[in-house]
Motif scaffolding. Structure first.
Motif, PDB file in Angstrom:
ATOM      1  N   LEU A   1       0.752  -1.068  -0.024  1.00 14.31           N
ATOM      2  CA  LEU A   1       0.092   0.075   0.111  1.00 14.31           C
ATOM      3  C   LEU A   1       0.702   1.169  -0.054  1.00 14.31           C
ATOM      4  CD1 LEU A   1      -2.776  -0.779   2.751  1.00 14.31           C
ATOM      5  CD2 LEU A   1      -3.135  -0.863   0.164  1.00 14.31           C
ATOM      6  N   ALA A   2       2.021   1.215   0.763  1.00 15.49           N
ATOM      7  CA  ALA A   2       2.776   2.333   1.058  1.00 15.49           C
ATOM      8  C   ALA A   2       3.606   2.686  -0.181  1.00 15.49           C
ATOM      9  CB  ALA A   2       3.732   2.254   2.007  1.00 15.49           C
ATOM     10  N   LEU A   3       3.872   1.737  -1.029  1.00 10.32           N
ATOM     11  CA  LEU A   3       4.667   1.953  -2.229  1.00 10.32           C
ATOM     12  C   LEU A   3       3.790   2.291  -3.593  1.00 10.32           C
ATOM     13  CD1 LEU A   3       7.353  -1.106  -1.890  1.00 10.32           C
ATOM     14  CD2 LEU A   3       7.873   1.306  -1.973  1.00 10.32           C
ATOM     15  N   ALA A   4       2.448   1.869  -3.331  1.00 12.64           N
ATOM     16  CA  ALA A   4       1.623   2.212  -4.453  1.00 12.64           C
ATOM     17  C   ALA A   4       1.284   3.766  -4.103  1.00 12.64           C
ATOM     18  CB  ALA A   4       0.428   1.318  -4.419  1.00 12.64           C
ATOM     19  N   CYS A   5       1.283   4.106  -3.009  1.00 15.54           N
ATOM     20  CA  CYS A   5       0.953   5.648  -2.413  1.00 15.54           C
ATOM     21  C   CYS A   5       2.207   6.452  -3.183  1.00 15.54           C
ATOM     22  CB  CYS A   5       0.587   5.714  -1.182  1.00 15.54           C
ATOM     23  SG  CYS A   5       0.099   7.355  -0.618  1.00 15.54           S
ATOM     24  N   ASP A   6       3.289   5.919  -2.599  1.00 22.32           N
ATOM     25  CA  ASP A   6       4.563   6.859  -2.662  1.00 22.32           C
ATOM     26  C   ASP A   6       5.644   5.768  -3.127  1.00 22.32           C
ATOM     27  OD1 ASP A   6       6.776   8.415  -2.653  1.00 22.32           O
ATOM     28  OD2 ASP A   6       6.250   9.052  -0.363  1.00 22.32           O
ATOM     29  N   PRO A   7       5.869   5.661  -4.474  1.00 24.08           N
ATOM     30  CA  PRO A   7       6.884   4.878  -4.906  1.00 24.08           C
ATOM     31  C   PRO A   7       8.348   5.244  -4.901  1.00 24.08           C
ATOM     32  CG  PRO A   7       5.245   5.364  -6.411  1.00 24.08           C
ATOM     33  CD  PRO A   7       5.088   6.225  -5.333  1.00 24.08           C
ATOM     34  N   SER A   8       8.542   6.318  -4.229  1.00 20.15           N
ATOM     35  CA  SER A   8       9.865   7.056  -3.818  1.00 20.15           C
ATOM     36  C   SER A   8      10.375   6.554  -2.587  1.00 20.15           C
ATOM     37  CB  SER A   8       9.910   8.400  -4.031  1.00 20.15           C
ATOM     38  OG  SER A   8       9.196   9.133  -2.774  1.00 20.15           O
ATOM     39  N   LEU A   9       9.545   5.828  -1.823  1.00 20.22           N
ATOM     40  CA  LEU A   9      10.001   5.348  -0.583  1.00 20.22           C
ATOM     41  C   LEU A   9      11.254   4.557  -0.519  1.00 20.22           C
ATOM     42  CD1 LEU A   9       6.538   4.330   1.349  1.00 20.22           C
ATOM     43  CD2 LEU A   9       8.250   6.227   1.989  1.00 20.22           C
TER      44      LEU A   9
ATOM     45  N   ALA B   1      10.211  -0.031   6.180  1.00 18.08           N
ATOM     46  CA  ALA B   1      10.182  -0.688   7.688  1.00 18.08           C
ATOM     47  C   ALA B   1       9.032   0.162   8.336  1.00 18.08           C
ATOM     48  CB  ALA B   1      11.679  -0.185   8.213  1.00 18.08           C
ATOM     49  N   LEU B   2       8.407  -0.673   9.411  1.00 18.73           N
ATOM     50  CA  LEU B   2       7.515   0.189  10.156  1.00 18.73           C
ATOM     51  C   LEU B   2       7.871   1.594  10.670  1.00 18.73           C
ATOM     52  CD1 LEU B   2       4.406  -0.279  10.906  1.00 18.73           C
ATOM     53  CD2 LEU B   2       5.223  -1.207  13.074  1.00 18.73           C
ATOM     54  N   VAL B   3       9.019   1.722  11.165  1.00 20.38           N
ATOM     55  CA  VAL B   3       9.513   3.074  11.572  1.00 20.38           C
ATOM     56  C   VAL B   3       9.327   3.979  10.653  1.00 20.38           C
ATOM     57  CG1 VAL B   3      11.669   4.205  12.546  1.00 20.38           C
ATOM     58  CG2 VAL B   3      10.882   1.971  13.429  1.00 20.38           C
ATOM     59  N   LYS B   4       9.900   3.695   9.364  1.00 18.53           N
ATOM     60  CA  LYS B   4       9.864   4.842   8.420  1.00 18.53           C
ATOM     61  C   LYS B   4       8.406   4.956   7.816  1.00 18.53           C
ATOM     62  CE  LYS B   4      14.219   5.069   7.957  1.00 18.53           C
ATOM     63  NZ  LYS B   4      15.005   6.275   8.666  1.00 18.53           N
ATOM     64  N   LEU B   5       7.396   4.229   7.874  1.00 15.27           N
ATOM     65  CA  LEU B   5       6.176   4.283   7.363  1.00 15.27           C
ATOM     66  C   LEU B   5       5.408   4.919   8.295  1.00 15.27           C
ATOM     67  CD1 LEU B   5       4.876   0.579   6.090  1.00 15.27           C
ATOM     68  CD2 LEU B   5       5.932   2.634   4.842  1.00 15.27           C
ATOM     69  N   ALA B   6       5.841   5.046   9.518  1.00 15.05           N
ATOM     70  CA  ALA B   6       5.226   5.711  10.753  1.00 15.05           C
ATOM     71  C   ALA B   6       5.756   7.332  10.547  1.00 15.05           C
ATOM     72  CB  ALA B   6       5.642   5.227  11.929  1.00 15.05           C
ATOM     73  N   GLU B   7       6.936   7.582  10.132  1.00 15.37           N
ATOM     74  CA  GLU B   7       7.459   8.820   9.937  1.00 15.37           C
ATOM     75  C   GLU B   7       6.783   9.461   8.734  1.00 15.37           C
ATOM     76  OE1 GLU B   7      11.743   8.272   9.868  1.00 15.37           O
ATOM     77  OE2 GLU B   7      12.103   7.946  11.703  1.00 15.37           O
ATOM     78  N   ARG B   8       6.645   8.782   7.783  1.00 12.39           N
ATOM     79  CA  ARG B   8       6.185   9.172   6.532  1.00 12.39           C
ATOM     80  C   ARG B   8       4.726   9.624   6.561  1.00 12.39           C
ATOM     81  NH1 ARG B   8       3.287  10.547   3.120  1.00 12.39           N
ATOM     82  NH2 ARG B   8       3.567  10.243   0.748  1.00 12.39           N
ATOM     83  N   PHE B   9       3.977   8.595   6.881  1.00 13.27           N
ATOM     84  CA  PHE B   9       2.659   8.720   6.988  1.00 13.27           C
ATOM     85  C   PHE B   9       1.918   9.369   8.220  1.00 13.27           C
ATOM     86  CE2 PHE B   9       3.537   5.668   3.612  1.00 13.27           C
ATOM     87  CZ  PHE B   9       2.815   6.250   2.810  1.00 13.27           C
ATOM     88  N   LEU B  10       2.592   9.250   9.391  1.00 12.87           N
ATOM     89  CA  LEU B  10       1.839   9.702  10.674  1.00 12.87           C
ATOM     90  C   LEU B  10       2.738  10.715  11.122  1.00 12.87           C
ATOM     91  CD1 LEU B  10       0.826   6.336  12.211  1.00 12.87           C
ATOM     92  CD2 LEU B  10      -0.592   7.516  10.770  1.00 12.87           C
ATOM     93  N   GLY B  11       3.861  10.931  10.831  1.00 11.86           N
ATOM     94  CA  GLY B  11       4.609  12.253  11.523  1.00 11.86           C
ATOM     95  C   GLY B  11       5.247  11.666  12.796  1.00 11.86           C
ATOM     96  N   VAL B  12       5.347  10.370  13.349  1.00  7.04           N
ATOM     97  CA  VAL B  12       5.504   9.995  14.518  1.00  7.04           C
ATOM     98  C   VAL B  12       7.048   9.050  14.540  1.00  7.04           C
ATOM     99  CG1 VAL B  12       3.384  10.174  15.381  1.00  7.04           C
ATOM    100  CG2 VAL B  12       4.384   8.045  14.632  1.00  7.04           C
ATOM    101  N   THR B  13       7.972   8.999  15.674  1.00  2.60           N
ATOM    102  CA  THR B  13       8.862   8.148  15.647  1.00  2.60           C
ATOM    103  C   THR B  13       8.539   7.102  16.437  1.00  2.60           C
ATOM    104  OG1 THR B  13      10.275  10.190  15.466  1.00  2.60           O
ATOM    105  CG2 THR B  13      11.244   8.149  16.451  1.00  2.60           C
ATOM    106  N   LEU B  14       8.847   5.823  16.199  1.00  4.60           N
ATOM    107  CA  LEU B  14       8.527   4.783  16.971  1.00  4.60           C
ATOM    108  C   LEU B  14       9.809   4.183  17.717  1.00  4.60           C
ATOM    109  CD1 LEU B  14       6.541   2.383  14.583  1.00  4.60           C
ATOM    110  CD2 LEU B  14       5.695   3.868  16.418  1.00  4.60           C
TER     111      LEU B  14
END
Length: 223
Positions: free
Chosen positions: A104-112, A116-129
């Motif tokens: 889902l994430a790569l389809a939304c943003d192929p530049s990722l 990793a969950l940490v990176k997805l949280a930063e990109r889509f939620l703006g939080v640090t796990l």
């Protein structure tokens, strides 16, 4: 009781389809699944300490837990969620549908560069796990509060990333996919996005509770 309460909530609210955050904790190289965490929007996250509750094989799984997770209108989501569903299958719980966050994430943003969950949280939620609990000992009895919280957060974050991706890009990714007639292990397949071939792979297996096709950073689950 918790599982029955969640099923009652779903019935009362008449949800046709519900996405839940799902995460399992285990030790690398071990078959045992120690903890199962679930999060349904509007409810508190639930953490099941499977190991210390003696839920180690199919005969130990409470029927209410099995009924909840196997409901056809529930879609489990997480990072590498197909690994979690495979682990639950070993406990006799066969999840019908799931959505892989990486795809889902790569389809939304192929530049990722990383999914990793940490990176997805930063990109889509703006939080640090804080991933301090990733290699912790989940066999401790009782399970420390900080590990309960860590497990719960992974399920909540997984759900919220799924929600954020769909809000940003409603058509993102291939989340649910019907296996075409005749598909079998060994078939060569291609993944198309926006009319272009973005990945090629060989089907590993088809059958059981679902088929999983691996695409490097992406995984697509199907009934």
């Amino acid at each position: 009781n918790i599982c029955l309460a969640l099923m009652s909530k779903l019935r009362e609210e008449g949800h046709p389809t519900v996405v839940i955050g799902l995460d399992c904790e285990w030790a690398k190289g071990e078959e045992t699944t120690y903890v199962l965490s679930l999060y349904l929007r509007g409810s508190r996250p639930v953490v099941f300490d499977l190991y210390n509750a003696g839920i180690l094989n199919e005969r130990d799984v409470p029927s209410a837990m099995k009924q909840l997770l196997e409901r056809k209108n529930i879609i489990s989501t997480g990072r590498n969620v197909h690994v979690d569903t495979a682990r639950l299958a070993k406990l006799g719980v066969y999840i019908k549908e799931w959505q892989e966050l990486r795809g889902l994430a790569l389809a939304c943003d192929p530049s990722l560069e990383s999914t990793a969950l940490v990176k997805l949280a930063e990109r889509f939620l703006g939080v640090t796990l804080d991933k301090a609990g990733q290699l912790a000992d989940y066999s401790q009895n009782p399970l420390p509060d900080w590990l309960v919280q860590y497990s719960a957060i992974d399920a909540v974050v997984s759900h919220d990333i799924n929600w954020a991706i769909k809000k940003e890009s409603p058509t993102a990714g291939i989340a649910l996919l019907e296996a075409p007639d005749g598909l079998k292990a060994g078939n060569s397949v291609q993944l198309f996005m926006r009319g272009k071939v973005v990945a090629s792979a060989v089907v590993d297996f088809v059958g059981g509770h679902g088929s999983v096709r691996k695409w490097g950073k992406m995984s697509v689950g199907s009934k």
